[in-house]
Design a protein around this motif. Sequence first.
Motif, PDB file in Angstrom:
ATOM      1  N   GLN A 192     -28.657  48.913 -88.012  1.00  0.00           N
ATOM      2  CA  GLN A 192     -29.841  49.700 -87.730  1.00  0.00           C
ATOM      3  C   GLN A 192     -29.936  50.885 -88.696  1.00  0.00           C
ATOM      4  OE1 GLN A 192     -30.656  49.966 -83.175  1.00  0.00           O
ATOM      5  NE2 GLN A 192     -28.434  50.039 -83.419  1.00  0.00           N
ATOM      6  N   ALA A 193     -31.158  51.323 -88.941  1.00  0.00           N
ATOM      7  CA  ALA A 193     -31.388  52.472 -89.812  1.00  0.00           C
ATOM      8  C   ALA A 193     -32.638  53.206 -89.347  1.00  0.00           C
ATOM      9  CB  ALA A 193     -31.535  52.035 -91.257  1.00  0.00           C
ATOM     10  N   LEU A 194     -32.614  54.531 -89.478  1.00  0.00           N
ATOM     11  CA  LEU A 194     -33.753  55.377 -89.155  1.00  0.00           C
ATOM     12  C   LEU A 194     -34.037  56.263 -90.355  1.00  0.00           C
ATOM     13  CD1 LEU A 194     -35.791  56.481 -87.035  1.00  0.00           C
ATOM     14  CD2 LEU A 194     -34.032  58.168 -86.420  1.00  0.00           C
ATOM     15  N   VAL A 195     -35.305  56.320 -90.757  1.00  0.00           N
ATOM     16  CA  VAL A 195     -35.701  57.087 -91.932  1.00  0.00           C
ATOM     17  C   VAL A 195     -36.877  57.986 -91.559  1.00  0.00           C
ATOM     18  CG1 VAL A 195     -36.625  56.962 -94.270  1.00  0.00           C
ATOM     19  CG2 VAL A 195     -34.927  55.288 -93.518  1.00  0.00           C
ATOM     20  N   SER A 217     -52.611  68.711 -98.576  1.00  0.00           N
ATOM     21  CA  SER A 217     -52.375  67.478 -97.815  1.00  0.00           C
ATOM     22  C   SER A 217     -50.895  67.358 -97.451  1.00  0.00           C
ATOM     23  CB  SER A 217     -52.802  66.248 -98.625  1.00  0.00           C
ATOM     24  OG  SER A 217     -51.975  66.064 -99.761  1.00  0.00           O
ATOM     25  N   TRP A 218     -50.643  66.617 -96.398  1.00  0.00           N
ATOM     26  CA  TRP A 218     -49.269  66.267 -96.050  1.00  0.00           C
ATOM     27  C   TRP A 218     -49.219  64.843 -95.535  1.00  0.00           C
ATOM     28  CZ3 TRP A 218     -48.063  64.865 -91.039  1.00  0.00           C
ATOM     29  CH2 TRP A 218     -48.940  65.279 -90.017  1.00  0.00           C
ATOM     30  N   ILE A 219     -48.089  64.197 -95.797  1.00  0.00           N
ATOM     31  CA  ILE A 219     -47.854  62.814 -95.374  1.00  0.00           C
ATOM     32  C   ILE A 219     -46.538  62.776 -94.615  1.00  0.00           C
ATOM     33  CG2 ILE A 219     -47.534  60.422 -96.088  1.00  0.00           C
ATOM     34  CD1 ILE A 219     -49.022  61.127 -98.685  1.00  0.00           C
ATOM     35  N   GLY A 220     -46.557  62.284 -93.396  1.00  0.00           N
ATOM     36  CA  GLY A 220     -45.344  62.130 -92.602  1.00  0.00           C
ATOM     37  C   GLY A 220     -45.124  60.670 -92.256  1.00  0.00           C
ATOM     38  N   GLU A 221     -43.873  60.238 -92.281  1.00  0.00           N
ATOM     39  CA  GLU A 221     -43.576  58.827 -92.023  1.00  0.00           C
ATOM     40  C   GLU A 221     -42.227  58.685 -91.336  1.00  0.00           C
ATOM     41  OE1 GLU A 221     -44.006  54.538 -94.271  1.00  0.00           O
ATOM     42  OE2 GLU A 221     -43.992  56.388 -95.449  1.00  0.00           O
ATOM     43  N   ALA A 222     -42.148  57.745 -90.400  1.00  0.00           N
ATOM     44  CA  ALA A 222     -40.897  57.404 -89.729  1.00  0.00           C
ATOM     45  C   ALA A 222     -40.775  55.891 -89.672  1.00  0.00           C
ATOM     46  CB  ALA A 222     -40.855  57.999 -88.326  1.00  0.00           C
ATOM     47  N   ILE A 223     -39.583  55.380 -89.994  1.00  0.00           N
ATOM     48  CA  ILE A 223     -39.354  53.931 -90.027  1.00  0.00           C
ATOM     49  C   ILE A 223     -38.038  53.611 -89.316  1.00  0.00           C
ATOM     50  CG2 ILE A 223     -38.728  51.990 -91.529  1.00  0.00           C
ATOM     51  CD1 ILE A 223     -40.725  52.919 -93.520  1.00  0.00           C
ATOM     52  N   TYR A 224     -38.073  52.547 -88.520  1.00  0.00           N
ATOM     53  CA  TYR A 224     -36.864  52.015 -87.875  1.00  0.00           C
ATOM     54  C   TYR A 224     -36.691  50.565 -88.313  1.00  0.00           C
ATOM     55  CZ  TYR A 224     -33.884  49.906 -84.309  1.00  0.00           C
ATOM     56  OH  TYR A 224     -32.907  49.212 -83.673  1.00  0.00           O
ATOM     57  N   GLU A 225     -35.442  50.194 -88.650  1.00  0.00           N
ATOM     58  CA  GLU A 225     -35.140  48.824 -89.050  1.00  0.00           C
ATOM     59  C   GLU A 225     -33.918  48.315 -88.298  1.00  0.00           C
ATOM     60  OE1 GLU A 225     -34.628  48.754 -93.260  1.00  0.00           O
ATOM     61  OE2 GLU A 225     -36.776  48.750 -93.674  1.00  0.00           O
ATOM     62  N   ASP A 264     -40.916  67.074-101.301  1.00  0.00           N
ATOM     63  CA  ASP A 264     -40.612  65.830-100.595  1.00  0.00           C
ATOM     64  C   ASP A 264     -39.284  66.019 -99.864  1.00  0.00           C
ATOM     65  OD1 ASP A 264     -39.803  63.292 -99.833  1.00  0.00           O
ATOM     66  OD2 ASP A 264     -40.488  62.318-101.657  1.00  0.00           O
ATOM     67  N   LEU A 265     -39.319  65.980 -98.529  1.00  0.00           N
ATOM     68  CA  LEU A 265     -38.120  66.123 -97.704  1.00  0.00           C
ATOM     69  C   LEU A 265     -37.815  64.797 -97.027  1.00  0.00           C
ATOM     70  CD1 LEU A 265     -38.919  69.561 -96.021  1.00  0.00           C
ATOM     71  CD2 LEU A 265     -37.592  69.128 -98.104  1.00  0.00           C
ATOM     72  N   TYR A 266     -36.568  64.396 -97.099  1.00  0.00           N
ATOM     73  CA  TYR A 266     -36.184  63.048 -96.672  1.00  0.00           C
ATOM     74  C   TYR A 266     -34.887  63.099 -95.882  1.00  0.00           C
ATOM     75  CZ  TYR A 266     -34.516  58.224 -97.198  1.00  0.00           C
ATOM     76  OH  TYR A 266     -34.035  56.968 -96.980  1.00  0.00           O
ATOM     77  N   TYR A 267     -34.853  62.334 -94.778  1.00  0.00           N
ATOM     78  CA  TYR A 267     -33.628  62.233 -93.980  1.00  0.00           C
ATOM     79  C   TYR A 267     -33.411  60.778 -93.589  1.00  0.00           C
ATOM     80  CZ  TYR A 267     -30.264  62.836 -90.185  1.00  0.00           C
ATOM     81  OH  TYR A 267     -29.161  62.749 -89.389  1.00  0.00           O
ATOM     82  N   GLN A 268     -32.167  60.327 -93.722  1.00  0.00           N
ATOM     83  CA  GLN A 268     -31.825  58.942 -93.390  1.00  0.00           C
ATOM     84  C   GLN A 268     -30.572  58.912 -92.532  1.00  0.00           C
ATOM     85  OE1 GLN A 268     -31.518  56.175 -96.687  1.00  0.00           O
ATOM     86  NE2 GLN A 268     -29.861  55.071 -95.683  1.00  0.00           N
ATOM     87  N   GLU A 269     -30.620  58.155 -91.455  1.00  0.00           N
ATOM     88  CA  GLU A 269     -29.465  57.979 -90.564  1.00  0.00           C
ATOM     89  C   GLU A 269     -29.142  56.492 -90.497  1.00  0.00           C
ATOM     90  OE1 GLU A 269     -26.613  59.480 -87.625  1.00  0.00           O
ATOM     91  OE2 GLU A 269     -28.087  60.614 -88.799  1.00  0.00           O
ATOM     92  N   PHE A 284     -29.506  63.718 -96.702  1.00  0.00           N
ATOM     93  CA  PHE A 284     -30.671  64.592 -96.820  1.00  0.00           C
ATOM     94  C   PHE A 284     -31.019  64.736 -98.291  1.00  0.00           C
ATOM     95  CE2 PHE A 284     -32.324  68.842 -97.785  1.00  0.00           C
ATOM     96  CZ  PHE A 284     -33.524  68.783 -97.087  1.00  0.00           C
ATOM     97  N   ASN A 285     -32.326  64.658 -98.597  1.00  0.00           N
ATOM     98  CA  ASN A 285     -32.775  64.769 -99.979  1.00  0.00           C
ATOM     99  C   ASN A 285     -34.015  65.655-100.031  1.00  0.00           C
ATOM    100  OD1 ASN A 285     -32.608  63.269-102.871  1.00  0.00           O
ATOM    101  ND2 ASN A 285     -34.730  63.644-102.319  1.00  0.00           N
ATOM    102  N   ALA A 286     -34.035  66.565-101.014  1.00  0.00           N
ATOM    103  CA  ALA A 286     -35.205  67.430-101.237  1.00  0.00           C
ATOM    104  C   ALA A 286     -35.610  67.304-102.700  1.00  0.00           C
ATOM    105  CB  ALA A 286     -34.885  68.877-100.896  1.00  0.00           C
ATOM    106  N   THR A 287     -36.863  66.989-102.936  1.00  0.00           N
ATOM    107  CA  THR A 287     -37.372  66.821-104.297  1.00  0.00           C
ATOM    108  C   THR A 287     -38.597  67.704-104.490  1.00  0.00           C
ATOM    109  OG1 THR A 287     -36.602  64.532-104.412  1.00  0.00           O
ATOM    110  CG2 THR A 287     -38.293  65.184-105.976  1.00  0.00           C
ATOM    111  N   PHE A 288     -38.630  68.383-105.612  1.00  0.00           N
ATOM    112  CA  PHE A 288     -39.803  69.175-105.983  1.00  0.00           C
ATOM    113  C   PHE A 288     -40.417  68.562-107.233  1.00  0.00           C
ATOM    114  CE2 PHE A 288     -41.737  72.512-108.621  1.00  0.00           C
ATOM    115  CZ  PHE A 288     -42.732  72.946-107.757  1.00  0.00           C
TER     116      PHE A 288
END
Length: 780
Positions: free
Chosen positions: A379-382, A420-428, A368-373, A322-326
């Motif tokens: 496999q990876a989920l972001v 504004s807000w930007i949401g994104e999900a990625i699977y690899e 900026d809130l970020y989560y990676q599994e 988990f990452n939080a950036t201001f």
Amino acid sequence: MKKSILNRVAIPILLSCMIQGICALDIEIKGKVLQASDRSALEFVTVVLQTSDSAFVTGVVTDVKGEFAFNNVANGDYRLILSNIGYETLRVELQGENRNIDLKEILLEETSIALDGLTVTATNQTTRVDRRLIFPTDQQIKASTNGVDLLMQLGLPKVTVNPMNMAATLVGDGELQYRINGVKVELQDILALQPADIIRVEYHDNPGLRYGNAEVVLDYIVHRPETGGNGGLMSMNGFKRKFAFMNENLYGRINHKKSEFSFNYFMNYRDINSSWRDNEERFVLGDGTVLNRKEVGAPGQLQYLNNFVTTSYSYQNEKRMFNATFRYGNFNQPHMDFNGTLYNMSNPDDKVDMIDYSSSGSYRPAIDLYYQENLKNGQALVLNWVGTYNYTDNNRLYDESRNGVSLTHVNNHVIGKKYSWIGEAIYEKSFGANRLSGGVRHLQSYSNNTYINGFDYTTEMTQGETFLYTEFKGKVQKFDYVIGIGATRSYFSQANKNEDGYSNYTFNPRLTLQYALPGQSSIRLRSEVTNISPSLSELSAIDRTVDSLQIQRGNPFLDPYLRYYSQLTYNYRKGIFNLNAEGSFEYRPDAIMDEKFAEGNKIVQTWNNQQNAQMWTGLIGMRIGPVKDILQFSIRGGVRHFISNGNTYRHTYTNWYTISDVSANYKNAMLGIGVETNRDGFIGETMNGGENLHFITAGYTYKKANLSFIMFNPFVDNYRVKSENRSQYASYNRTMYIKDTSRFWTLRFTWNFSFGRTFNAAQKRLSNTDEDSGVMQTGK
């Protein structure tokens, strides 16, 4: 007797020499790296060869089959270190080897731990279908003070560096995206990178769909110490009486157990009292009246102060992060002042005094809130979410007067608020050398802008865009390929304007084919279709006065359009010689471009969906070096041909340009020279000129500190940038001058430090930002 003694001595000596000669023969070390879970090949694994006492020998990365090889290695004791993002670092000891070594299959176990601390110091490049992996040399690292400095040493084909602004730009058009270990970051984060921490730079000149509309992505792969922290400062100051110049940077990082805290502050300040513009304009009014006038400028003031602050916290365990950036940016430009005299060119005695003063201020906080599994089997989920607030306050005062009596007075004031807000999900998912990825990204923005010019007018606008895509990367014999399919939905609406707005759906395919030619060369074809939406400033349904004859007007009826792009690239490398050549064609039907028309005794400037815009480009570049790890030289030359087919006009424009630089690094000293001619852009009816820039830099590093001297434009007495507009109703030819940037010299001091080893955080793969204020700007 003497002969017998001679034989007793000579024969053993000869035998010893022969044995040593045999033992000194070079050997080969090779192997194949596989993923332990499914025994699939692992590409891009960093393999470093060290002596037993940890001295660096050379380094490579595995190919698409997971294979690597070191040739012409002297026999002896060695250590192999294999590392890759998401896998445990593996060390292999090779003791007393005097023959070729085939390690066969080497298995790497999956983990969420990132690259171990490594420093690669041998020149090496590996070309892939979507990127080029570049290992800087030890001397290039020593000659650099930050991540941007290093780009000057690497000489990447499509990237150029301006040492005054401390920023990299693209030779052509498009977005340059920065990343660190896969994380999208800002320029200020690259300036805070310590060169000794950089393992390699991944130069993506064919970025995939997940990178949005980026033309080039620079991904710095860095190592992270395991405990402690690091930091540094940079101070760059200019020395000229009428030009105050400062760039300041302070940064640091500290780790405790599974947590990491980082801080970065950057400031730049300019105060110039020797800038002016000259301008020739031609107007054709609605009644057929033709007016030609000339603006003769007088020195005015250009001043701005920008501040950037970033703080970040991350937590990581074995499987997730988990990452939080201001981020906070504050931009203040109190002066952009132009003074002069306006002459009627048909009657020079008909003249007026003119002032055109602009000021602006804004601030932009973002979180900026970020989560990676990291999942099993490659496999990876972001997941990533970014929220931004953009506040702007702009003022413009324009006045034409004669003998102290005002004839035309314009006072524009705009207050803008955008959320504004930007949401994104990625699977690899990796399948050996192949990779499947897919994702969805949504951008939503709301703006509320108040325009004040004798009356108040407020615009409330909503804009959104959703992008869904999937992409597959594979290989068939000597062919590498990437196939991608995307779909975009974009929409816009404006309050109290029920007839305004759009809702649009587009299909976005992408294809890349690369063929490996004999030797270290390749040819690549890239084609794509992307979606381009109008900006909120272009869509604003308001009028703003420019001067006594011109009005600027937004167009709420604009529609998104498609960009068709194809590029053919050839790369060749042999030893220290590198050659890159490319050509491209871009076609934009219904492109949004500027236009002007007469409305009574005024000329209206606006935007519209025109017939099409086209651009043909050619670029060839050559780099030689480093020669003996000391000297390197590069030169690039290109041409861009623009075609603008408007609804009522057709224009063409051709621009030739060159970029060259030479650098010499010896021990702790560095000397460099760079020359760049203007790279102009042309769209619609307007040419925006580039700058002619040349500089000389010299620096010396002592332990952790560096002192550099940089002189800009030493061979010219005046800096200038030209622009023009070819409208049949209101054309202009304009030149802006900043005299004090000629023969201007600066001193830059940098100090980097570290203590202990920091925790090895997992790699964040996404970061989004929204920098569009949504406010329409006016001015000449």
